[in-house]
Structures are given as C-alpha cells and as structure tokens.
Design a protein around this motif. Structure first.
Motif, short mmCIF file in Angstrom:
data_model
loop_
_atom_site.label_atom_id
_atom_site.label_comp_id
_atom_site.label_asym_id
_atom_site.label_seq_id
_atom_site.Cartn_x
_atom_site.Cartn_y
_atom_site.Cartn_z
N ASP A 15 -5.60 6.44 -39.53
CA ASP A 15 -5.96 6.32 -41.10
C ASP A 15 -4.16 5.74 -41.34
N ASP A 18 -2.65 2.82 -40.62
CA ASP A 18 -3.49 1.92 -41.72
C ASP A 18 -2.31 1.57 -42.90
N GLN A 19 -2.67 2.18 -43.62
CA GLN A 19 -1.49 2.90 -44.47
C GLN A 19 -0.04 2.29 -44.78
N CYS A 20 0.27 2.84 -43.77
CA CYS A 20 2.05 2.50 -43.21
C CYS A 20 2.05 0.93 -42.98
N ALA A 22 -0.19 -1.37 -43.73
CA ALA A 22 -1.01 -2.15 -45.37
C ALA A 22 0.85 -2.29 -46.17
N SER A 23 1.51 -1.56 -46.21
CA SER A 23 2.55 -1.22 -46.85
C SER A 23 3.81 -1.84 -46.54
N GLU A 100 4.73 5.24 -46.09
CA GLU A 100 4.44 3.99 -46.79
C GLU A 100 5.20 3.51 -47.52
#
Length: 119
Positions: A15, A18-20, A22-23, A100
């Motif tokens: 998770d 994924d956030q990393c 996406a950023s 992020e």
C-alpha cells in the motif's frame, strides 16, 4: 537518455509502495518516454520477495516501472546496488517506498542539479 532513475527497494509494504508510485506518476515527470519537454524518469522497483502481492500490484497498475522481483529478501543495500547497476539516468534518486513526492519536487531537484553543476 533518462534524466533521472528513481530506485525503490520494497518488502511487504504494497500500500505504501502504491502511494509512492502514484505520487511519482502525478508529478511533473515523463515516465519512461519523452513528453511535453518534461524530464524523463525511469522508475526501478526491487522487490525483496514480498508476500503481500506487491509484485502483482506493480505489474497491474504501473507497467512502465522496471520491476526486479527477487526470490529472496535481498535487503536495502543489495537491492539498491542491483538497481544501480541497471539504472540509465543521468541522476540517481534512492527513494523509500513510504515516501510521497509532492507536486513537482523532483522536477525542481533536476532543474537545480542542471544549473548547479558544482553540486
């Protein structure tokens, strides 16, 4: 030529990874291919045999990421060294998966490095 290689070593933090990622995709970078005069970045993820479906998530959501799916936990240092050997960027950025990136932070770093060659 890649402007920057962004290297992320992952182990069981799907998770956060994924956030990393996406950023990075939401930043002011062209991932893998030139686009609109943006700096071109390659993203390399070294996965250390995660058991949380990190590899499947990267393959499904981020097909432009160069993924090294290791069969054992290679650790942070070795994982980075594996990716550094393959990196094609003029600049190298080691990034933790719990990071992020905000807005155009990497673009600003690249511009700074380009104009301050003594750094």
């Amino acid at each position: 030529m890649m402007d920057v290689s962004i290297i992320i070593v992952n182990w069981n933090v799907k998770d956060l990874l994924d956030q990393c990622l996406a950023s990075l995709y939401n930043g002011s970078l062209a991932i893998s291919q030139p686009q609109d005069q943006l700096p071109v970045a390659e993203i390399i993820v070294v996965d250390s045999a995660s058991s949380d479906d990190s590899v499947a998530m990267v393959r499904a959501k981020y097909p432009d990421v160069r993924l090294f799916a290791e069969t054992e936990n290679v650790g942070f240092t070795r994982g980075n060294n594996l990716a550094l050997k393959e990196a094609q960027g003029r600049y190298l950025l080691l990034l933790n998966p719990d990071t992020e990136v905000i807005d155009d932070a990497i673009l600003q770093l690249i511009r700074y490095m380009n104009t301050h060659t003594d750094v």
